[in-house]
Design a protein around this motif. Structure first.
Motif, PDB file in Angstrom:
ATOM      1  N   THR A   1      -3.938   3.886  12.478  1.00 32.09           N
ATOM      2  CA  THR A   1      -3.795   3.726  11.026  1.00 32.09           C
ATOM      3  C   THR A   1      -2.850   4.799  10.477  1.00 32.09           C
ATOM      4  OG1 THR A   1      -5.994   2.771  10.859  1.00 32.09           O
ATOM      5  CG2 THR A   1      -5.079   3.670   8.825  1.00 32.09           C
ATOM      6  N   ALA A   2      -3.030   6.039  10.953  1.00 31.84           N
ATOM      7  CA  ALA A   2      -2.178   7.144  10.477  1.00 31.84           C
ATOM      8  C   ALA A   2      -0.707   6.876  10.835  1.00 31.84           C
ATOM      9  CB  ALA A   2      -2.644   8.458  11.111  1.00 31.84           C
ATOM     10  N   TRP A   3      -0.481   6.342  12.021  1.00 36.23           N
ATOM     11  CA  TRP A   3       0.897   6.032  12.436  1.00 36.23           C
ATOM     12  C   TRP A   3       1.509   4.963  11.524  1.00 36.23           C
ATOM     13  CZ3 TRP A   3       4.980   7.857  14.400  1.00 36.23           C
ATOM     14  CH2 TRP A   3       6.008   7.026  14.893  1.00 36.23           C
ATOM     15  N   GLY A   4       0.718   3.957  11.205  1.00 35.07           N
ATOM     16  CA  GLY A   4       1.199   2.877  10.330  1.00 35.07           C
ATOM     17  C   GLY A   4       1.520   3.402   8.934  1.00 35.07           C
ATOM     18  N   VAL A   5       0.677   4.304   8.413  1.00 37.63           N
ATOM     19  CA  VAL A   5       0.932   4.860   7.078  1.00 37.63           C
ATOM     20  C   VAL A   5       2.220   5.687   7.128  1.00 37.63           C
ATOM     21  CG1 VAL A   5       0.009   6.260   5.183  1.00 37.63           C
ATOM     22  CG2 VAL A   5      -1.545   4.879   6.552  1.00 37.63           C
ATOM     23  N   PHE A   6       2.424   6.374   8.247  1.00 37.32           N
ATOM     24  CA  PHE A   6       3.653   7.176   8.401  1.00 37.32           C
ATOM     25  C   PHE A   6       4.886   6.256   8.399  1.00 37.32           C
ATOM     26  CE2 PHE A   6       6.742   9.466  11.177  1.00 37.32           C
ATOM     27  CZ  PHE A   6       6.969  10.543  10.328  1.00 37.32           C
ATOM     28  N   LEU A   7       4.786   5.115   9.049  1.00 45.08           N
ATOM     29  CA  LEU A   7       5.908   4.157   9.025  1.00 45.08           C
ATOM     30  C   LEU A   7       6.135   3.668   7.592  1.00 45.08           C
ATOM     31  CD1 LEU A   7       5.072   2.078  12.240  1.00 45.08           C
ATOM     32  CD2 LEU A   7       6.849   3.831  11.994  1.00 45.08           C
TER      33      LEU A   7
ATOM     34  N   VAL B   1      -0.988  -2.761   2.756  1.00 46.47           N
ATOM     35  CA  VAL B   1       0.198  -3.010   3.602  1.00 46.47           C
ATOM     36  C   VAL B   1       0.386  -1.855   4.587  1.00 46.47           C
ATOM     37  CG1 VAL B   1       2.680  -3.454   3.605  1.00 46.47           C
ATOM     38  CG2 VAL B   1       1.270  -4.270   1.705  1.00 46.47           C
ATOM     39  N   VAL B   2       0.280  -0.621   4.069  1.00 41.32           N
ATOM     40  CA  VAL B   2       0.572   0.526   4.942  1.00 41.32           C
ATOM     41  C   VAL B   2      -0.628   0.958   5.784  1.00 41.32           C
ATOM     42  CG1 VAL B   2       2.487   1.385   3.545  1.00 41.32           C
ATOM     43  CG2 VAL B   2       0.196   2.276   3.118  1.00 41.32           C
ATOM     44  N   ASN B   3      -1.862   0.529   5.413  1.00 40.30           N
ATOM     45  CA  ASN B   3      -3.001   0.966   6.246  1.00 40.30           C
ATOM     46  C   ASN B   3      -3.467  -0.133   7.208  1.00 40.30           C
ATOM     47  OD1 ASN B   3      -4.823  -0.738   4.923  1.00 40.30           O
ATOM     48  ND2 ASN B   3      -5.770   0.887   3.707  1.00 40.30           N
ATOM     49  N   ALA B   4      -2.568  -1.081   7.521  1.00 39.80           N
ATOM     50  CA  ALA B   4      -2.968  -2.245   8.337  1.00 39.80           C
ATOM     51  C   ALA B   4      -2.891  -2.007   9.849  1.00 39.80           C
ATOM     52  CB  ALA B   4      -2.087  -3.449   7.977  1.00 39.80           C
ATOM     53  N   ALA B   5      -2.435  -0.823  10.278  1.00 35.36           N
ATOM     54  CA  ALA B   5      -2.214  -0.657  11.720  1.00 35.36           C
ATOM     55  C   ALA B   5      -3.511  -0.717  12.534  1.00 35.36           C
ATOM     56  CB  ALA B   5      -1.468   0.644  11.994  1.00 35.36           C
ATOM     57  N   GLY B   6      -4.627  -0.276  11.931  1.00 38.76           N
ATOM     58  CA  GLY B   6      -5.909  -0.382  12.642  1.00 38.76           C
ATOM     59  C   GLY B   6      -6.247  -1.847  12.901  1.00 38.76           C
TER      60      GLY B   6
ATOM     61  N   ARG C   1       4.380  -2.068  18.898  1.00 44.12           N
ATOM     62  CA  ARG C   1       5.570  -2.836  18.459  1.00 44.12           C
ATOM     63  C   ARG C   1       5.251  -3.620  17.187  1.00 44.12           C
ATOM     64  NH1 ARG C   1       6.429  -4.168  23.796  1.00 44.12           N
ATOM     65  NH2 ARG C   1       5.590  -6.251  23.540  1.00 44.12           N
ATOM     66  N   ASN C   2       4.050  -4.191  17.161  1.00 47.03           N
ATOM     67  CA  ASN C   2       3.671  -4.970  15.976  1.00 47.03           C
ATOM     68  C   ASN C   2       3.504  -4.083  14.743  1.00 47.03           C
ATOM     69  OD1 ASN C   2       3.794  -7.620  16.775  1.00 47.03           O
ATOM     70  ND2 ASN C   2       1.802  -7.533  17.785  1.00 47.03           N
ATOM     71  N   MET C   3       3.081  -2.827  14.983  1.00 49.14           N
ATOM     72  CA  MET C   3       2.926  -1.902  13.842  1.00 49.14           C
ATOM     73  C   MET C   3       4.276  -1.566  13.215  1.00 49.14           C
ATOM     74  SD  MET C   3       0.135   0.638  15.475  1.00 49.14           S
ATOM     75  CE  MET C   3      -1.182  -0.176  16.397  1.00 49.14           C
ATOM     76  N   ASP C   4       5.333  -1.610  14.019  1.00 49.85           N
ATOM     77  CA  ASP C   4       6.677  -1.340  13.482  1.00 49.85           C
ATOM     78  C   ASP C   4       7.002  -2.252  12.303  1.00 49.85           C
ATOM     79  OD1 ASP C   4       7.277   0.664  15.177  1.00 49.85           O
ATOM     80  OD2 ASP C   4       8.363  -0.573  16.628  1.00 49.85           O
ATOM     81  N   LYS C   5       6.353  -3.434  12.295  1.00 50.07           N
ATOM     82  CA  LYS C   5       6.644  -4.398  11.212  1.00 50.07           C
ATOM     83  C   LYS C   5       6.247  -3.853   9.845  1.00 50.07           C
ATOM     84  CE  LYS C   5       5.978  -8.440  14.143  1.00 50.07           C
ATOM     85  NZ  LYS C   5       4.880  -9.270  14.626  1.00 50.07           N
ATOM     86  N   ILE C   6       5.373  -2.855   9.829  1.00 44.04           N
ATOM     87  CA  ILE C   6       4.947  -2.295   8.528  1.00 44.04           C
ATOM     88  C   ILE C   6       6.175  -1.810   7.747  1.00 44.04           C
ATOM     89  CG2 ILE C   6       3.702  -0.346   7.458  1.00 44.04           C
ATOM     90  CD1 ILE C   6       1.504  -0.779   9.558  1.00 44.04           C
ATOM     91  N   ARG C   7       7.125  -1.220   8.459  1.00 43.50           N
ATOM     92  CA  ARG C   7       8.347  -0.736   7.789  1.00 43.50           C
ATOM     93  C   ARG C   7       9.125  -1.890   7.162  1.00 43.50           C
ATOM     94  NH1 ARG C   7      11.551   4.146  10.624  1.00 43.50           N
ATOM     95  NH2 ARG C   7      12.978   3.760   8.961  1.00 43.50           N
TER      96      ARG C   7
END
Ligand code: NAD
Length: 349
Positions: A146-152, A281-286, A306-312
């Motif tokens: 989740t933290a990584w996704g928010v960072f993206l 949108v940004v906390n969806a990586a979990g 790879r799918n988390m990259d889509k957050i950007r």
């Protein structure tokens, strides 16, 4: 014997209540939508003060999951379960009854841990239902992801506001130095960002400040501190009538759920020129991470990342909708999700 009753609710595909006198279980499951796929959402245990409060919460949360999954580009719908009670009520019989309840949806609802439920509890639910994700030994703790996704999401937000996604020299005010906030702070500091951090547990804020070379700010001051980005990583509702006039940031990007107390607060941020990265949108990586367990062959971390990259890319698209249509980013995110669902409905028709 678990007594299961369906409750018709307009706009929701299936809502049911379960009562099991033997174990003391009293719960609701709401499947808001399965347009994009089975409805995934956690199992929350909470001492709701009334049945109506529990029902209102499960409806709101399940609808939120529909939008979160749609924006994340996942073939998932939105669902949620809530149990009325507190952790002292937990027993094997209690979670086995919940497993029967989950199974009664025949796979249209998939559960996972949530507030006050743990991976071990899900292991008991899984004795009675095969529709459980996030079990021990699978995709693991969602917080670092989740933290990584928010960072993206932060990178996309900086790009929108400053024309460059560089974190170097940017000041980020993090409210909540917990599981997600502390790791988010690490990512920012590693790329040269400056951390201001607050937590109601002073030792947590100290730990993050020391690890990142940042500074501790009091919880009362974190929302009004001069910074580039305010990052709510504690509880929801921190963006409201009282706090908006105090904000001295150019953007907001954090992990907390339901950051806007009301939808209109998204419009107020827009009017003030503060760019808000919508929380779901940004906390969806979990969610993206746990969804990967359902892919053929099971969980694959590389594919999940790879799918988390889509957050950007999603954030860029949402900023574009907001700019082109003159609406808040929160409204733009809803529109982005609704377009994806409408396309799926057309394809399925
Ligand atoms: P956590 O409980 O580990 O951390 C929250 C931190 O906020 C705690 O350290 C707490 O002391 C602090 N806090 C509470 N109230 C505060 C206040 N008023 N001011 C300052 N600090 C305060 O929770 P987490 O797992 O890090 O999650 C943080 C937020 O992100 C929550 O809103 C959660 O719903 C959301 N979220 C988390 C995940 C995940 O994977 N963990 C996924 C999506 C969304």
């Amino acid at each position: 014997m678990v007594e299961i009753t369906e409750i018709p609710v307009d706009g929701y595909e299936c809502v049911k209540r379960a009562i099991d006198p033997a174990s003391g279980l009293h719960a609701y499951i709401s499947v808001h939508s399965t347009v994009l796929g089975p409805a995934l959402g956690g199992m929350r245990l909470w001492p709701y003060s009334s049945e109506q409060d529990a029902l209102t919460d499960v409806l709101r949360l399940s609808r939120g999951m529909t939008y979160k999954a749609a924006c994340a580009g996942l073939d998932l719908g939105g669902g949620k379960s809530v149990i009325i009670g507190d952790p002292s009520m937990k027993s094997e019989a209690f979670f086995e009854a919940m497993g029967e309840f989950v199974e009664s949806f025949g796979g249209s609802y998939i559960t996972a841990e949530d507030v006050n439920t743990k991976v071990e509890d899900m292991g008991i639910v899984a004795r009675k239902s095969s529709h459980v994700v996030g079990l021990a030994g699978k995709s693991g703790n969602p917080s670092p992801k989740t933290a990584w996704g928010v960072f993206l999401g932060l990178k996309a937000t900086l790009e929108e506001v400053f024309g460059s996604d560089s974190v170097a020299g940017k000041v980020v005010a993090i409210e909540g130095a917990g599981s997600v906030g502390s790791i988010y702070a690490d990512y920012i500091a590693k790329e040269g960002g400056k951390i201001l951090v607050a937590d109601i547990r002073p030792e947590s804020a100290e730990r993050v400040a020391t690890a990142t070379g940042g500074e501790v700010v009091s919880p009362d001051a974190i929302r009004s501190v001069e910074c580039d980005v305010y990052a709510p990583c504690a509880l929801g509702g921190s963006i409201n009538d009282e706090t908006i006039p105090q904000l001295k940031c150019k953007a907001i990007c954090g992990a907390a759920n339901n950051q806007l107390l009301e939808d209109r607060h998204g419009d107020q941020l827009r009017d003030l020129g503060i760019r808000y990265a919508p929380d779901y949108v940004v906390n969806a990586a979990g969610l993206i991470n746990v969804f990967d367990e359902m892919m053929p062959g099971g969980y694959n971390e590389e594919r999940a990342l790879r799918n988390m990259d889509k957050i950007r890319a999603n954030m860029r698209a949402i900023f574009a909708i907001s700019n082109e249509e003159g609406i808040s980013t929160a409204a733009a995110a809803d529109r982005f999700a609704e377009r994806r669902m409408a396309e799926a409905q057309q394809t399925n028709a």
